[in-house]
Design a protein around this motif. Structure first.
Motif, PDB file in Angstrom:
ATOM      1  N   SER A 125       0.830  -1.200   0.000  1.00 61.47           N
ATOM      2  CA  SER A 125       0.000   0.000   0.000  1.00 61.47           C
ATOM      3  C   SER A 125       0.867   1.254   0.000  1.00 61.47           C
ATOM      4  N   LYS A 126       2.111   1.138   0.480  1.00 63.69           N
ATOM      5  CA  LYS A 126       3.073   2.232   0.410  1.00 63.69           C
ATOM      6  C   LYS A 126       4.202   1.814  -0.516  1.00 63.69           C
ATOM      7  N   HIS A 127       4.574   2.683  -1.443  1.00 68.63           N
ATOM      8  CA  HIS A 127       5.627   2.375  -2.398  1.00 68.63           C
ATOM      9  C   HIS A 127       6.941   2.997  -1.936  1.00 68.63           C
ATOM     10  N   PHE A 128       7.950   2.160  -1.748  1.00 73.03           N
ATOM     11  CA  PHE A 128       9.217   2.618  -1.191  1.00 73.03           C
ATOM     12  C   PHE A 128      10.207   2.999  -2.278  1.00 73.03           C
ATOM     13  N   ASP A 129      10.916   4.113  -2.068  1.00 71.90           N
ATOM     14  CA  ASP A 129      11.960   4.525  -2.997  1.00 71.90           C
ATOM     15  C   ASP A 129      13.096   3.510  -2.992  1.00 71.90           C
ATOM     16  N   LYS A 130      13.689   3.328  -4.146  1.00 71.50           N
ATOM     17  CA  LYS A 130      14.901   2.505  -4.209  1.00 71.50           C
ATOM     18  C   LYS A 130      15.964   3.197  -3.357  1.00 71.50           C
ATOM     19  N   PRO A 131      16.595   2.472  -2.450  1.00 72.12           N
ATOM     20  CA  PRO A 131      17.517   3.143  -1.516  1.00 72.12           C
ATOM     21  C   PRO A 131      18.782   3.653  -2.191  1.00 72.12           C
ATOM     22  N   GLU A 132      19.339   4.695  -1.620  1.00 68.59           N
ATOM     23  CA  GLU A 132      20.649   5.175  -2.047  1.00 68.59           C
ATOM     24  C   GLU A 132      21.687   4.237  -1.445  1.00 68.59           C
ATOM     25  N   LEU A 133      22.415   3.557  -2.277  1.00 71.05           N
ATOM     26  CA  LEU A 133      23.359   2.556  -1.780  1.00 71.05           C
ATOM     27  C   LEU A 133      24.510   2.398  -2.767  1.00 71.05           C
ATOM     28  N   GLN A 134      25.723   2.717  -2.298  1.00 71.58           N
ATOM     29  CA  GLN A 134      26.917   2.564  -3.119  1.00 71.58           C
ATOM     30  C   GLN A 134      27.808   1.511  -2.474  1.00 71.58           C
ATOM     31  N   LEU A 135      27.969   0.389  -3.157  1.00 71.17           N
ATOM     32  CA  LEU A 135      28.776  -0.703  -2.642  1.00 71.17           C
ATOM     33  C   LEU A 135      29.739  -1.195  -3.722  1.00 71.17           C
ATOM     34  N   THR A 136      30.255  -2.407  -3.548  1.00 72.45           N
ATOM     35  CA  THR A 136      31.178  -3.004  -4.511  1.00 72.45           C
ATOM     36  C   THR A 136      30.518  -4.224  -5.129  1.00 72.45           C
ATOM     37  N   ASP A 137      30.591  -4.346  -6.466  1.00 71.62           N
ATOM     38  CA  ASP A 137      29.979  -5.499  -7.117  1.00 71.62           C
ATOM     39  C   ASP A 137      30.963  -6.666  -7.171  1.00 71.62           C
ATOM     40  N   THR A 138      30.560  -7.769  -7.795  1.00 77.82           N
ATOM     41  CA  THR A 138      31.389  -8.975  -7.773  1.00 77.82           C
ATOM     42  C   THR A 138      32.617  -8.890  -8.674  1.00 77.82           C
ATOM     43  N   SER A 139      32.713  -7.848  -9.471  1.00 79.24           N
ATOM     44  CA  SER A 139      33.929  -7.638 -10.260  1.00 79.24           C
ATOM     45  C   SER A 139      34.899  -6.691  -9.545  1.00 79.24           C
ATOM     46  N   GLY A 140      34.504  -6.280  -8.329  1.00 80.59           N
ATOM     47  CA  GLY A 140      35.351  -5.386  -7.548  1.00 80.59           C
ATOM     48  C   GLY A 140      35.194  -3.927  -7.882  1.00 80.59           C
ATOM     49  N   GLN A 141      34.165  -3.593  -8.683  1.00 81.80           N
ATOM     50  CA  GLN A 141      33.947  -2.218  -9.106  1.00 81.80           C
ATOM     51  C   GLN A 141      32.850  -1.543  -8.266  1.00 81.80           C
ATOM     52  N   VAL A 190      24.572  -0.721   4.327  1.00 84.80           N
ATOM     53  CA  VAL A 190      23.594  -1.775   4.025  1.00 84.80           C
ATOM     54  C   VAL A 190      22.430  -1.704   5.003  1.00 84.80           C
ATOM     55  N   LYS A 191      22.735  -1.561   6.274  1.00 85.33           N
ATOM     56  CA  LYS A 191      21.684  -1.506   7.297  1.00 85.33           C
ATOM     57  C   LYS A 191      20.792  -0.284   7.107  1.00 85.33           C
ATOM     58  N   ALA A 192      21.392   0.852   6.752  1.00 86.25           N
ATOM     59  CA  ALA A 192      20.607   2.070   6.544  1.00 86.25           C
ATOM     60  C   ALA A 192      19.691   1.915   5.325  1.00 86.25           C
ATOM     61  N   ALA A 193      20.210   1.326   4.268  1.00 87.72           N
ATOM     62  CA  ALA A 193      19.397   1.119   3.068  1.00 87.72           C
ATOM     63  C   ALA A 193      18.238   0.179   3.360  1.00 87.72           C
ATOM     64  N   ALA A 194      18.532  -0.891   4.072  1.00 85.78           N
ATOM     65  CA  ALA A 194      17.487  -1.853   4.408  1.00 85.78           C
ATOM     66  C   ALA A 194      16.430  -1.222   5.304  1.00 85.78           C
ATOM     67  N   LYS A 195      16.863  -0.434   6.272  1.00 83.55           N
ATOM     68  CA  LYS A 195      15.916   0.200   7.192  1.00 83.55           C
ATOM     69  C   LYS A 195      14.962   1.125   6.459  1.00 83.55           C
ATOM     70  N   SER A 196      15.436   1.776   5.404  1.00 82.84           N
ATOM     71  CA  SER A 196      14.571   2.670   4.637  1.00 82.84           C
ATOM     72  C   SER A 196      13.440   1.909   3.958  1.00 82.84           C
ATOM     73  N   LEU A 197      13.615   0.584   3.841  1.00 83.50           N
ATOM     74  CA  LEU A 197      12.594  -0.269   3.226  1.00 83.50           C
ATOM     75  C   LEU A 197      11.795  -1.045   4.271  1.00 83.50           C
ATOM     76  N   GLY A 198      12.068  -0.782   5.548  1.00 81.05           N
ATOM     77  CA  GLY A 198      11.375  -1.505   6.598  1.00 81.05           C
ATOM     78  C   GLY A 198      11.987  -2.854   6.893  1.00 81.05           C
ATOM     79  N   ILE A 199      13.255  -3.040   6.535  1.00 77.30           N
ATOM     80  CA  ILE A 199      13.937  -4.310   6.749  1.00 77.30           C
ATOM     81  C   ILE A 199      14.992  -4.132   7.830  1.00 77.30           C
ATOM     82  N   MET A 200      14.945  -4.984   8.836  1.00 74.70           N
ATOM     83  CA  MET A 200      15.921  -4.916   9.922  1.00 74.70           C
ATOM     84  C   MET A 200      17.081  -5.851   9.648  1.00 74.70           C
ATOM     85  N   ILE A 201      18.291  -5.371   9.879  1.00 67.42           N
ATOM     86  CA  ILE A 201      19.499  -6.179   9.771  1.00 67.42           C
ATOM     87  C   ILE A 201      20.316  -5.989  11.032  1.00 67.42           C
TER      88      ILE A 201
END
Length: 222
Positions: A54-70, A156-167
């Protein structure tokens, strides 16, 4: 080893936003999932078999490293694309491999053109052990084109929390195994607005993903 289960509770502003709609499950290095998540609000006339939020969540702002190391900017790299997002860890014995495996099976049933329109993103909740190489090896057994991200756990925890996900921070047990408690649902973001519209709870069957992925590939409104 006896099977264990932990139930994570929503916290902070994200919990208020979800209006107590979910009870999150979690997985640990020694056990299975917790009680099935319960949904109190969903759209009855949706074409999706997953739960429409019923509520649409924004895609979180999250800058990490992918599996190619980039460096990988989640918002930038997946902008305007249907995206499935899941938080978990590779040494999880139950929920994580089951969830990603089911998505992988469903993805293989799409046409090549459809697969190119859906991003599947797995974000590690145990970045100390989930190096880019470890993530790639694990993901390749389920989907060679799956995106794996690892890095700063605070981000990661901050991004997840913005979606209602606890880590919670990973815990090393006396026997050397690791428990990483985290919400075990998958969120689907639509390309029209890059917001999460559909939720897949822990224990969602492969046939649900098989039904919904073609809709996501087409960007069908929820």
């Amino acid at each position: 080893m006896p099977r264990t289960a932990r139930t994570a509770r929503l916290a902070g502003a994200a919990a208020v936003a979800l209006a107590a709609a979910l009870t999150l499950t979690a997985c640990g290095s020694g056990g299975g999932s917790g009680s099935p998540a319960k949904v109190t609000q969903q759209k009855a006339d949706s074409p999706y078999d997953g739960t429409v939020l019923s509520k649409h969540f924004d895609k979180p702002e999250l800058q990490l490293t992918d599996t190619s190391g980039q460096p990988f900017d989640l918002r930038q790299k997946t902008k305007g694309r249907s995206t499935l997002l899941f938080f978990g860890y590779t040494s999880c014995p139950d929920v994580c491999p089951t969830t990603m495996g089911d998505i992988g099976v469903a993805m293989k049933k799409l046409s090549p053109e459809e697969r190119q329109k859906v991003d599947v993103v797995f974000v590690s909740t145990d970045p100390q052990r989930d190096t880019p190489q470890v993530l790639r090896t694990w993901l390749d057994s389920m989907g060679g084109d799956f995106i794996g991200l690892t890095g700063d756990l605070a981000k990661v925890k901050a991004a997840a929390k913005s979606l209602g996900i606890m880590i919670e921070d990973p815990v090393v047990n006396a026997d050397g195994t690791v428990t990483s408690t985290h919400g075990a649902q998958v969120l689907a973001f639509l390309p029209s607005d890059d917001k999460a519209h559909v939720l897949y709870l822990s224990g969602t069957e492969e046939k649900t993903y098989e039904h919904d992925l073609p809709l996501l590939a087409k960007g069908v409104a929820a």
